[in-house]
Design a protein around this motif. Structure first.
Motif, PDB file in Angstrom:
ATOM      1  N   GLY A   3       9.841  -8.868  -6.620  1.00 51.99           N
ATOM      2  CA  GLY A   3       9.388  -8.811  -5.237  1.00 51.99           C
ATOM      3  C   GLY A   3       8.318  -7.766  -5.051  1.00 51.99           C
ATOM      4  N   THR A   4       8.047  -7.548  -3.770  1.00 50.55           N
ATOM      5  CA  THR A   4       6.964  -6.642  -3.410  1.00 50.55           C
ATOM      6  C   THR A   4       7.360  -5.198  -3.482  1.00 50.55           C
ATOM      7  N   GLY A   5       8.636  -4.938  -3.726  1.00 48.40           N
ATOM      8  CA  GLY A   5       9.058  -3.537  -3.785  1.00 48.40           C
ATOM      9  C   GLY A   5       9.072  -3.000  -5.188  1.00 48.40           C
ATOM     10  N   GLY A   6       8.405  -3.623  -6.160  1.00 46.91           N
ATOM     11  CA  GLY A   6       8.408  -3.178  -7.541  1.00 46.91           C
ATOM     12  C   GLY A   6       7.756  -1.830  -7.716  1.00 46.91           C
ATOM     13  N   THR A   7       7.833  -1.371  -8.943  1.00 42.89           N
ATOM     14  CA  THR A   7       7.357  -0.012  -9.231  1.00 42.89           C
ATOM     15  C   THR A   7       5.959   0.008  -9.789  1.00 42.89           C
ATOM     16  N   GLY A   8       5.330  -1.150  -9.865  1.00 44.01           N
ATOM     17  CA  GLY A   8       3.992  -1.170 -10.433  1.00 44.01           C
ATOM     18  C   GLY A   8       3.035  -0.302  -9.673  1.00 44.01           C
ATOM     19  N   THR A   9       2.006   0.177 -10.349  1.00 46.55           N
ATOM     20  CA  THR A   9       0.974   0.999  -9.726  1.00 46.55           C
ATOM     21  C   THR A   9      -0.320   0.254  -9.762  1.00 46.55           C
ATOM     22  N   ARG A  16       0.795  -1.214   0.000  1.00 48.88           N
ATOM     23  CA  ARG A  16       0.000   0.000   0.000  1.00 48.88           C
ATOM     24  C   ARG A  16       0.835   1.276   0.000  1.00 48.88           C
ATOM     25  N   TYR A  17       1.883   1.329   0.836  1.00 50.73           N
ATOM     26  CA  TYR A  17       2.569   2.595   1.055  1.00 50.73           C
ATOM     27  C   TYR A  17       3.939   2.697   0.388  1.00 50.73           C
ATOM     28  N   LEU A  18       4.568   1.579   0.071  1.00 55.88           N
ATOM     29  CA  LEU A  18       5.918   1.615  -0.492  1.00 55.88           C
ATOM     30  C   LEU A  18       5.860   1.193  -1.955  1.00 55.88           C
ATOM     31  N   LYS A  19       5.159   1.952  -2.739  1.00 56.38           N
ATOM     32  CA  LYS A  19       5.009   1.669  -4.168  1.00 56.38           C
ATOM     33  C   LYS A  19       5.008   2.993  -4.917  1.00 56.38           C
ATOM     34  N   GLY A  20       4.942   2.888  -6.192  1.00 53.81           N
ATOM     35  CA  GLY A  20       4.752   4.058  -7.035  1.00 53.81           C
ATOM     36  C   GLY A  20       5.823   5.102  -6.831  1.00 53.81           C
ATOM     37  N   ALA A  21       5.398   6.342  -6.575  1.00 51.78           N
ATOM     38  CA  ALA A  21       6.311   7.482  -6.514  1.00 51.78           C
ATOM     39  C   ALA A  21       7.331   7.328  -5.400  1.00 51.78           C
ATOM     40  N   VAL A  22       6.943   6.657  -4.295  1.00 53.96           N
ATOM     41  CA  VAL A  22       7.888   6.463  -3.191  1.00 53.96           C
ATOM     42  C   VAL A  22       9.079   5.644  -3.656  1.00 53.96           C
ATOM     43  N   THR A  50       4.496  16.878  -4.248  1.00 53.41           N
ATOM     44  CA  THR A  50       5.834  16.985  -4.818  1.00 53.41           C
ATOM     45  C   THR A  50       6.890  17.142  -3.758  1.00 53.41           C
ATOM     46  N   GLY A  51       6.572  17.988  -2.756  1.00 55.34           N
ATOM     47  CA  GLY A  51       7.552  18.199  -1.704  1.00 55.34           C
ATOM     48  C   GLY A  51       7.860  16.928  -0.978  1.00 55.34           C
ATOM     49  N   ALA A  52       6.826  16.129  -0.739  1.00 55.00           N
ATOM     50  CA  ALA A  52       7.049  14.884  -0.015  1.00 55.00           C
ATOM     51  C   ALA A  52       7.919  13.954  -0.820  1.00 55.00           C
ATOM     52  N   MET A  53       7.708  13.933  -2.157  1.00 57.21           N
ATOM     53  CA  MET A  53       8.506  13.030  -2.972  1.00 57.21           C
ATOM     54  C   MET A  53       9.964  13.477  -3.012  1.00 57.21           C
ATOM     55  N   ALA A  54      10.141  14.779  -3.061  1.00 60.13           N
ATOM     56  CA  ALA A  54      11.515  15.276  -3.052  1.00 60.13           C
ATOM     57  C   ALA A  54      12.191  14.928  -1.745  1.00 60.13           C
TER      58      ALA A  54
END
Length: 684
Positions: free
Chosen positions: A645-651, A613-619, A665-669
């Protein structure tokens, strides 16, 4: 006759090796084959479930009635033999403890009659024998020396007046014990450290030995207000030693120790006192200045009354009575549980509180000094084959018969002989094994032991008891107020290596918390959490499997931590929460703030939830961009492309559940920057 374990936790009480210098070592339940298994009759109250309200009331008020229903002649024979053996030990002990308390020996004998019968009939143990004990006698002596009535210490009052106050202390202590029992406080004695009892009994042993030196030497020493003054006064009177008295005391000690070495089952103390009495009669030791016990009235224990109620005296006697009540129930319950444990039986601690209270009340009304459970006499009862509670009651009856028939002979017993026996008792009271264990175990045990020992010698005895108890409680609270908080998300974390989700993501922090999270522990919890926490990660798991209880202050700490995480855009997940703790979280409103879907049953589920849930995509994209496109977690797990594994970049649809503050954006930076910081990407 050694009263080694009239205080619990001695080598005998804990199954340690018997002391060859201890005439009562034969009382050790571990020193001989235990008697055959006891039948259910006469044991703990109401072994058969009550059949109705009337039976329940009868069982509560008269617990021994149920035992009578199945009592047999075989059990009576076994109980009678055990009772006779106990009475032979109780006679000299009771007189000796009365001497310790500073009263006439007959009051010790009276305390071994009615109170013993009452405690046996109403108690929770089939083996426990109540009556006078060394520790309670020492407290009573200190009370009389330190309590002042109309400007005069109790110890200086005429005997008739002084004993009325002693009976009042017994009744007051008994009432306190009954109240504690009715309030179901029986289990609270377990919060009193074993080191307190070891230190107190060792200090009491020194006090007994030094206090009896004057009787052993045959000198007259006035009341000394402190231990040091007593030692100095005794040394000053050494030139006045009466050799006849000293010889009598040494003779009694030699006879007791010699008989104990020849046959440990023989009543060594009783025979030594009897031999000393014969010698005093034959040699007319009274003419040589050797003091004797004097005549004991041959009759039933006389009815007695406490002094007329007086507010000031009640205030003066309350703290000593409370100390006697607390020490008495600790002694009794520890001994009862020790003996019951040898048979796999259970003891109702609160019922035993009530029984000991009733026994002390009866002592106050039947001319006895207060007492408690005696390990020596209880162990003799156990080893001698007692089957039911009636063995203790019968021992009181036999003691009464002995007083009726043999009381005139007590006039010949030398005080120096009793002092010699008390010297043996004092040596046996020192729990060498317990002292060594406390000194080696922990610093807290050493502190409690030494502080209680010093307080026993330097302070009033009742204050020494409270010093030890309070110190052990403070150290206990200090221990439980330091919850263990450890970080588990390092690459080599053994707790996570076997889990499918695995460790070592720089965006995830996993903390294991162990302990009771009450108000005294919250400061430590917050300090440890914020010591680790620099919020360089995007998700936090708090694993609470070893947290069994939390209070409002603990909930407040979690709420504060949750709000701090939310302000930083960090997801918080709880795992392994016990049902009782979860119920507190629900009632306090923490669960709605956290979100019920952010509480996982197991640590593995919590890890999977965070990665899904939380460690995917932009993170993950931001993290990979600072690591040449590779997933740090897969890299450390042995992967090479960073896509497995579960840390992939899929959305997916679940990306929408990432907190909105994390999607900015700030959070991603920040995430990309934090990935390389020591707190966030230190694992990389």
């Amino acid at each position: 006759m050694s009263d080694t374990a009239d205080t619990p936790g001695t080598p005998h009480a804990t199954g340690g090796p018997p002391d060859p210098a201890d005439p009562a070592s034969s009382a050790n339940p571990g020193s001989s084959a235990p008697p055959p298994p006891s039948p259910p009759s006469g044991g703990p109250s109401c072994p058969v479930p009550p059949r109705g309200l009337g039976d329940k009331l009868l069982c509560a008020a008269l617990p021994f009635v149920e035992s009578l229903r199945s009592y047999s002649m075989q059990a009576l024979r076994a109980d009678m033999l055990a009772a006779l053996t106990v009475a032979v030990v109780a006679l000299p002990q009771s007189m000796a403890y009365a001497v310790i308390a500073g009263v006439h020996p007959r009051y010790g004998l009276y305390a071994a009659i009615v109170p013993v019968i009452v405690a046996a009939l109403w108690g929770a143990s089939r083996y426990l024998i109540a009556g006078p004990t060394n520790a309670i006698a020492m407290l009573l002596f200190a009370t009389m020396a330190e309590t002042v009535v109309n400007g005069v210490p109790l110890s200086a009052l005429p005997e008739e007046t002084r004993m009325a106050y002693v009976f009042g202390v017994a009744i007051l202590a008994g009432l306190l014990q009954v109240v504690m029992g009715l309030a179901r406080l029986g289990e609270l004695v377990h919060f009193i450290s074993h080191s307190v009892m070891v230190g107190f009994t060792a200090g009491a042993a020194v006090l007994i030995a030094v206090g009896q030196l004057k009787n052993l030497l045959g000198v007259s020493i006035g009341n000394a207000p402190t231990f040091l003054e007593l030692v100095l006064s005794t040394v000053r009177h050494l030139p006045q030693t009466n050799p006849w008295a000293l010889g009598t005391g040494l003779f009694a000690m030699a006879v007791a120790l010699g008989i104990a070495r020849v046959h440990r089952r023989l009543p060594a103390a009783f025979l030594a006192v009897a031999a000393s009495g014969v010698a005093a009669w034959a040699l007319d030791l009274g003419a040589h200045g050797v003091k004797v016990v004097g005549a004991i009235p041959a009759g039933l224990p006389p009815f007695s009354l406490p002094p007329a109620p007086d507010a000031q005296v009640m205030r003066d006697l309350f703290m000593p009575a409370l100390a006697i009540a607390l020490l008495g129930v600790v002694e009794a319950l520890s001994i009862a549980k020790t003996l019951a444990g040898a048979r796999g039986e259970q003891v109702d601690g609160s019922r035993e509180f009530v029984a000991q209270g009733l026994a002390n009340i009866s002592a106050g009304f039947f001319s006895g000094i207060p007492g408690s459970g005696s390990f020596t006499r209880s162990a003799v009862n156990f080893v001698a084959g007692a089957r039911t509670r009636f063995a203790g009651a019968l021992s009181g009856v036999i003691t009464l018969l002995a007083v009726l028939l043999l009381a005139p002979l007590a006039a010949y017993i030398p005080i120096a002989a009793l002092a010699g026996i008390l010297m043996i008792i004092a040596w046996g009271m020192i729990d060498k094994h317990g002292i060594a264990l406390a000194l080696k175990a922990t610093r807290a045990d050493r502190t409690v032991l030494l502080a209680t020992f010093a307080a026993t010698l330097l302070l009033d005895l009742e204050k020494a008891v409270f010093v030890g108890v309070l110190l052990s409680l403070v150290l206990f609270l200090r221990k439980v107020s330091h919850p263990l908080v450890s970080r588990m998300d390092t690459c080599d974390s053994p707790e996570l290596q076997g889990l499918p989700a695995g460790p070592c993501c720089p965006n995830l922090a996993v903390y294991s918390i162990e302990g009771t999270l009450f108000f005294g522990a919250v400061d430590e919890l917050e300090q440890r959490l914020y010591e680790y926490e620099d919020f360089g990660h995007r998700a936090v798991i708090l694993h609470l499997r070893q947290v069994h209880w939390v209070d409002a202050t603990g909930v407040h700490a979690f709420q504060q931590f949750l709000r701090k995480c939310q302000r930083r855009g960090v997801a918080l997940v709880l795992s392994g929460v016990k049902p009782a703790v979860r119920a507190v979280f629900e009632r306090s409103g923490l669960l709605p703030q956290l979100g019920a879907d952010n509480m996982a049953e197991t640590l593995s589920d919590a890890l999977a939830l965070c990665y899904r849930r939380y460690l995917k995509g932009a993170v993950c994209d931001a993290c990979k961009s600072s690591n040449e496109g590779r997933c740090r977690r897969d890299h450390h797990a042995g992967g090479s492309d960073g896509t497995g594994g579960t840390g992939g970049t899929g959305t997916g649809a679940e990306d929408a559940t990432v907190p909105s503050v994390m999607a900015g954006t700030g959070a991603m930076a920040d995430a990309g920057t934090d990935a390389g910081r020591p707190g966030g990407g230190a694992q990389a």
